[in-house]
Design an enzyme around this catalytic site. Structure first.
Site, PDB file in Angstrom:
ATOM      1  N   TYR A  30       0.876  -1.187   0.033  1.00 52.81           N
ATOM      2  CA  TYR A  30       0.156   0.080  -0.056  1.00 52.81           C
ATOM      3  C   TYR A  30       0.975   1.104   0.070  1.00 52.81           C
ATOM      4  O   TYR A  30       1.647   1.572   0.854  1.00 52.81           O
ATOM      5  CB  TYR A  30      -0.799  -0.123   1.315  1.00 52.81           C
ATOM      6  CG  TYR A  30      -1.719  -1.132   1.229  1.00 52.81           C
ATOM      7  CD1 TYR A  30      -2.254  -2.034   0.164  1.00 52.81           C
ATOM      8  CD2 TYR A  30      -2.566  -1.480   2.482  1.00 52.81           C
ATOM      9  CE1 TYR A  30      -2.919  -2.889   0.337  1.00 52.81           C
ATOM     10  CE2 TYR A  30      -3.379  -2.473   2.676  1.00 52.81           C
ATOM     11  CZ  TYR A  30      -3.650  -3.345   1.139  1.00 52.81           C
ATOM     12  OH  TYR A  30      -4.247  -4.446   1.482  1.00 52.81           O
ATOM     13  N   HIS A  66       0.404 -12.287   1.219  1.00 55.74           N
ATOM     14  CA  HIS A  66      -0.724 -11.100   0.356  1.00 55.74           C
ATOM     15  C   HIS A  66      -1.612 -11.986  -0.647  1.00 55.74           C
ATOM     16  O   HIS A  66      -2.857 -11.867  -0.608  1.00 55.74           O
ATOM     17  CB  HIS A  66      -0.082  -9.950  -0.200  1.00 55.74           C
ATOM     18  CG  HIS A  66      -0.871  -8.794  -0.358  1.00 55.74           C
ATOM     19  ND1 HIS A  66      -0.627  -7.555  -0.110  1.00 55.74           N
ATOM     20  CD2 HIS A  66      -2.326  -8.748  -0.261  1.00 55.74           C
ATOM     21  CE1 HIS A  66      -1.694  -6.653  -0.238  1.00 55.74           C
ATOM     22  NE2 HIS A  66      -2.727  -7.316  -0.512  1.00 55.74           N
TER      23      HIS A  66
HETATM   24  P1  NAP Z   1     -14.041  -0.821   1.333  1.00 57.00           P
HETATM   25  O1  NAP Z   1     -13.499  -0.807   2.721  1.00 57.00           O
HETATM   26  O2  NAP Z   1     -15.011  -1.873   1.210  1.00 57.00           O
HETATM   27  O3  NAP Z   1     -14.285   0.520   0.813  1.00 57.00           O
HETATM   28  C1  NAP Z   1     -13.650   1.681   1.049  1.00 57.00           C
HETATM   29  C2  NAP Z   1     -14.031   2.919   0.079  1.00 57.00           C
HETATM   30  O4  NAP Z   1     -15.411   2.995   0.704  1.00 57.00           O
HETATM   31  C3  NAP Z   1     -13.351   4.146   0.248  1.00 57.00           C
HETATM   32  O5  NAP Z   1     -13.461   4.837  -0.815  1.00 57.00           O
HETATM   33  C4  NAP Z   1     -14.167   4.951   1.476  1.00 57.00           C
HETATM   34  O6  NAP Z   1     -14.080   6.288   1.337  1.00 57.00           O
HETATM   35  C5  NAP Z   1     -15.561   4.325   1.400  1.00 57.00           C
HETATM   36  N1  NAP Z   1     -16.340   4.439   2.642  1.00 57.00           N
HETATM   37  C6  NAP Z   1     -15.845   3.953   3.730  1.00 57.00           C
HETATM   38  N2  NAP Z   1     -16.875   4.004   4.683  1.00 57.00           N
HETATM   39  C7  NAP Z   1     -17.975   4.537   3.820  1.00 57.00           C
HETATM   40  C8  NAP Z   1     -19.159   5.038   4.463  1.00 57.00           C
HETATM   41  N3  NAP Z   1     -19.446   4.699   5.839  1.00 57.00           N
HETATM   42  N4  NAP Z   1     -20.125   5.436   3.509  1.00 57.00           N
HETATM   43  C9  NAP Z   1     -19.666   5.566   2.367  1.00 57.00           C
HETATM   44  N5  NAP Z   1     -18.547   5.136   1.869  1.00 57.00           N
HETATM   45  C10 NAP Z   1     -17.618   4.629   2.542  1.00 57.00           C
HETATM   46  O7  NAP Z   1     -12.681  -1.330   0.302  1.00 57.00           O
HETATM   47  P2  NAP Z   1     -11.277  -1.638   0.382  1.00 57.00           P
HETATM   48  O8  NAP Z   1     -10.331  -0.622   0.967  1.00 57.00           O
HETATM   49  O9  NAP Z   1     -10.741  -2.330  -0.632  1.00 57.00           O
HETATM   50  O10 NAP Z   1     -11.135  -2.709   1.787  1.00 57.00           O
HETATM   51  C11 NAP Z   1     -10.897  -2.601   3.103  1.00 57.00           C
HETATM   52  C12 NAP Z   1      -9.380  -2.918   3.457  1.00 57.00           C
HETATM   53  O11 NAP Z   1      -9.233  -4.329   3.318  1.00 57.00           O
HETATM   54  C13 NAP Z   1      -8.264  -2.131   2.618  1.00 57.00           C
HETATM   55  O12 NAP Z   1      -8.187  -0.878   2.976  1.00 57.00           O
HETATM   56  C14 NAP Z   1      -7.221  -3.368   2.872  1.00 57.00           C
HETATM   57  O13 NAP Z   1      -6.650  -2.778   4.217  1.00 57.00           O
HETATM   58  C15 NAP Z   1      -7.774  -4.439   2.839  1.00 57.00           C
HETATM   59  N6  NAP Z   1      -7.718  -4.997   1.621  1.00 57.00           N
HETATM   60  C16 NAP Z   1      -6.750  -6.166   1.361  1.00 57.00           C
HETATM   61  C17 NAP Z   1      -7.038  -6.820  -0.034  1.00 57.00           C
HETATM   62  C18 NAP Z   1      -6.133  -8.275   0.085  1.00 57.00           C
HETATM   63  O14 NAP Z   1      -5.810  -8.801  -0.854  1.00 57.00           O
HETATM   64  N7  NAP Z   1      -5.717  -8.922   0.979  1.00 57.00           N
HETATM   65  C19 NAP Z   1      -7.466  -6.416  -1.122  1.00 57.00           C
HETATM   66  C20 NAP Z   1      -8.179  -5.339  -0.936  1.00 57.00           C
HETATM   67  C21 NAP Z   1      -8.531  -4.673   0.437  1.00 57.00           C
HETATM   68  P3  NAP Z   1     -12.867   7.308   1.943  1.00 57.00           P
HETATM   69  O15 NAP Z   1     -11.698   6.489   2.249  1.00 57.00           O
HETATM   70  O16 NAP Z   1     -13.048   8.591   1.345  1.00 57.00           O
HETATM   71  O17 NAP Z   1     -13.810   7.630   3.412  1.00 57.00           O
END
Ligand code: NAP
Length: 277
Positions: free
Chosen positions: A53, A111
């Site tokens: 990241y 990962h």
């Molecule tokens: P997510 O958490 O499903 O969604 C994040 C997005 O949703 C951001 O654009 C955020 O905006 C928005 N958001 C957050 N809370 C909200 C709310 N209450 N209302 C409306 N919009 C909202 O997606 P993600 O970041 O892909 O997944 C979460 C975490 O999982 C990642 O950050 C990472 O740490 C991990 N991850 C791991 C892998 C893997 O391969 N292991 C892959 C993907 C993700 P803002 O940031 O602008 O608030």
């Protein structure tokens, strides 16, 4: 907050904060640090990150946010598959520790699966554990076949967690993987639990949220957390998002809610390839 007890005895809170896309732009750093600090102020103690990241930038943002409050936090980071060799994983972990400005990572994950034999990665993870640099190790994006293969590797049974995509719009893990992990006491970390945003505009979700006078994000997260042995790690930088996500802990979905959500977001009817987006 409810916790999940790992095989090591460590307890992990069911709701945490993701950090993908943090640490990518200098101009956004202050807002990202503030979001993490707000989340901690509101009681979150689980933070998920990865060397990938922001090319290590997210780990540096976390270091800044937690500088005066490392105790009591549970920090998860991940090694790139191409760094996951016997010596490479150790070097990568040391770089992550340096960027995080901490002495240990609480959970260190592969990962996704690459070409390095699993036995080598496990050997490195066990070495890091013995040296006190990590407390637990696990994997990410492992499907049922990968999980079974890992269990057959020497000390593969020490795997503490599998971090996989799981949200209302992507329920493939319910077919088999979720049960396999639950049975083996491998904590499932649901990533992208908000479907990265667009899911939250779906009418069926909004309807259930309105019934609870809750935010759709809170309902989407409460739905993920209804499963035993599962934690959710939504990422949020906007303060109103951080607050809405934490309010998920107050939402209790009943049978009627679950039925409505099942109708709009059906569970899998057959085995499906692992979803990663
Ligand atoms: P997510 O958490 O499903 O969604 C994040 C997005 O949703 C951001 O654009 C955020 O905006 C928005 N958001 C957050 N809370 C909200 C709310 N209450 N209302 C409306 N919009 C909202 O997606 P993600 O970041 O892909 O997944 C979460 C975490 O999982 C990642 O950050 C990472 O740490 C991990 N991850 C791991 C892998 C893997 O391969 N292991 C892959 C993907 C993700 P803002 O940031 O602008 O608030």
């Amino acid at each position: 907050m409810q916790t999940i007890t790992l095989k090591s005895g460590d307890k992990v809170p069911v709701l945490g904060l993701g950090t993908w896309h943090m640490g990518e732009r200098r101009s956004e750093r202050a807002g990202e640090v503030a979001a993490i600090r707000l989340a901690l102020d509101l009681g979150l103690t689980l933070i998920d990150t990865a060397e990938m990241y922001g090319d290590g930038g997210a780990e540096e943002v976390i270091a800044e946010a937690i500088a005066d409050r490392r105790d009591g936090l549970f920090i998860v980071s991940k090694v790139y598959p191409h760094n996951a060799s016997r010596t490479g994983a150790i070097a990568a972990c040391e770089r992550s520790l340096k960027r995080l400005r901490t002495e240990r990572i609480d959970l260190y994950l592969l990962h996704w699966r690459g070409s390095v034999p699993l036995a080598e990665t496990v050997e490195a993870f066990e070495r890091l554990k013995k040296d006190g640099k990590i407390r637990n190790w696990g994997v990410s994006n492992f499907d049922t076949r990968d999980t079974t293969e890992l269990a057959g590797v020497s000390e593969g049974g020490h795997c503490a967690s599998n971090q996989v995509l799981y949200h209302l719009g992507s329920r493939g893990i319910e077919w088999q993987l979720l049960g396999t992990c639950q049975k083996a006491r491998v904590m499932v970390m649901a990533y992208s639990p908000l479907g990265q945003g667009p899911l939250l505009r779906k009418a069926a979700l909004k309807k259930v949220a309105d019934r609870h006078r809750a935010d759709p994000a809170a309902v989407a997260l409460a739905w993920v957390l209804r499963q035993p042995g599962v934690v959710a790690i939504p990422k949020a930088v906007r303060p109103e998002h951080v607050r809405a996500n934490i309010s998920a802990l107050d939402v209790k979905l009943d049978a009627e809610d679950l039925k409505a959500l099942d109708a709009a977001f059906p569970p899998p009817q057959r085995e499906m390839p692992m979803d990663m987006t």
